[in-house]
Scaffold this motif. Structure first.
Motif, PDB file in Angstrom:
ATOM      1  N   ALA A  27     -11.913 -46.025   7.485  1.00  0.00           N
ATOM      2  CA  ALA A  27     -11.599 -47.408   7.460  1.00  0.00           C
ATOM      3  C   ALA A  27     -12.293 -48.000   6.293  1.00  0.00           C
ATOM      4  N   ALA A  28     -13.460 -47.352   5.810  1.00  0.00           N
ATOM      5  CA  ALA A  28     -13.980 -48.138   4.709  1.00  0.00           C
ATOM      6  C   ALA A  28     -13.260 -48.115   3.354  1.00  0.00           C
ATOM      7  N   TYR A  29     -12.444 -46.804   3.344  1.00  0.00           N
ATOM      8  CA  TYR A  29     -11.402 -46.588   2.209  1.00  0.00           C
ATOM      9  C   TYR A  29     -10.279 -47.467   2.380  1.00  0.00           C
ATOM     10  N   GLU A  30      -9.722 -47.715   3.637  1.00  0.00           N
ATOM     11  CA  GLU A  30      -8.837 -48.733   3.681  1.00  0.00           C
ATOM     12  C   GLU A  30      -9.134 -50.028   3.615  1.00  0.00           C
ATOM     13  N   GLN A  31     -10.376 -50.401   3.920  1.00  0.00           N
ATOM     14  CA  GLN A  31     -10.879 -51.876   3.355  1.00  0.00           C
ATOM     15  C   GLN A  31     -10.980 -52.041   1.816  1.00  0.00           C
ATOM     16  N   TRP A  32     -11.388 -51.052   1.363  1.00  0.00           N
ATOM     17  CA  TRP A  32     -11.542 -51.069   0.011  1.00  0.00           C
ATOM     18  C   TRP A  32     -10.047 -51.174  -0.901  1.00  0.00           C
ATOM     19  N   LEU A  33      -9.130 -50.620  -0.240  1.00  0.00           N
ATOM     20  CA  LEU A  33      -7.859 -50.736  -0.743  1.00  0.00           C
ATOM     21  C   LEU A  33      -7.298 -52.176  -0.699  1.00  0.00           C
ATOM     22  N   GLU A  34      -7.862 -52.790   0.566  1.00  0.00           N
ATOM     23  CA  GLU A  34      -7.294 -54.219   0.823  1.00  0.00           C
ATOM     24  C   GLU A  34      -7.884 -55.076  -0.179  1.00  0.00           C
ATOM     25  N   ALA A  35      -9.328 -54.840  -0.770  1.00  0.00           N
ATOM     26  CA  ALA A  35      -9.962 -55.285  -1.581  1.00  0.00           C
ATOM     27  C   ALA A  35      -9.239 -55.573  -2.904  1.00  0.00           C
TER      28      ALA A  35
END
Length: 201
Positions: free
Chosen positions: A86-94
């Motif tokens: 989920a942290a990776y996915e949040q990073w991608l959203e950034a």
């Protein structure tokens, strides 16, 4: 996390070593250290129960199960930070947001060396869990692949730190992150496979 490596009775200080303090050891006064609420003190101490055997299979299985629970975000249920996949996915959203954090390079730096250590650890476990050598080696390979991608990511993130990121930079950083996430997912899947083989060990 730091470690106490010495003390100076005359100055009433401890010498502290920390992996992110590149200038060397630093000092903390005796009265700035406690085993209570770290918000009240500059430095908070944890005391370990004692060393455990490096050949303790139950301990290694627990470490691998913790890796899986970190990846799926269940290890620290009460923690407010996003973890694992989920942290990776949040990073991608950034990277699709106009407010991209400026500390991206620091995040990449932390992940880079941690994945390098993860690969080394899994290779070491091959000598302890003979039945799980194949998935452990595969997981290590994927962590090494993730490490290599994150090295590229970190280099590009360092370049953008000073002048910001162009649209091309963002696209490339996003591509690298997707590749790293793919390697992370594959590594965790192989750890899960290894744990199934270890059940009878």
């Amino acid at each position: 996390w730091g470690i106490i490596v010495g003390y100076d009775e005359a100055q009433e200080t401890y010498s502290i070593r920390h992996p992110f303090v590149w200038q060397g050891d630093y000092s903390v006064r005796y009265d700035e250290i406690a085993e209570v609420d770290p918000a009240m003190f500059w430095f908070n101490v944890m005391v370990f129960d004692g060393a455990k055997s490096a050949d303790n299979k139950a301990l290694h299985r627990m470490a691998l199960m913790n890796a899986i629970s970190f990846a799926d975000g269940t290890r620290l249920g009460e923690h407010k930070w996003t973890q694992g996949f989920a942290a990776y996915e949040q990073w991608l959203e950034a990277f699709e947001s106009p407010d991209l954090p400026s500390i991206t390079h620091h995040h990449a730096n932390m992940l880079t060396y941690k994945r390098e250590f993860a690969a080394e650890y899994l290779r070491d476990l091959s000598g302890i869990f003979a039945d799980a050598v194949v998935p452990l080696a595969a997981a290590a390979d994927h962590y090494e692949g993730e490490h290599a991608i994150l090295e590229e990511f970190r280099s590009l993130a360092d370049v953008g730190r000073a002048g910001g990121y162009s649209d091309e930079d963002r696209a490339e950083l996003g591509r690298l992150l997707r590749g790293a996430l793919e390697e992370e997912r594959a590594a965790v899947a192989n750890i899960e496979a290894a744990l199934k083989l270890m059940d009878g060990s």
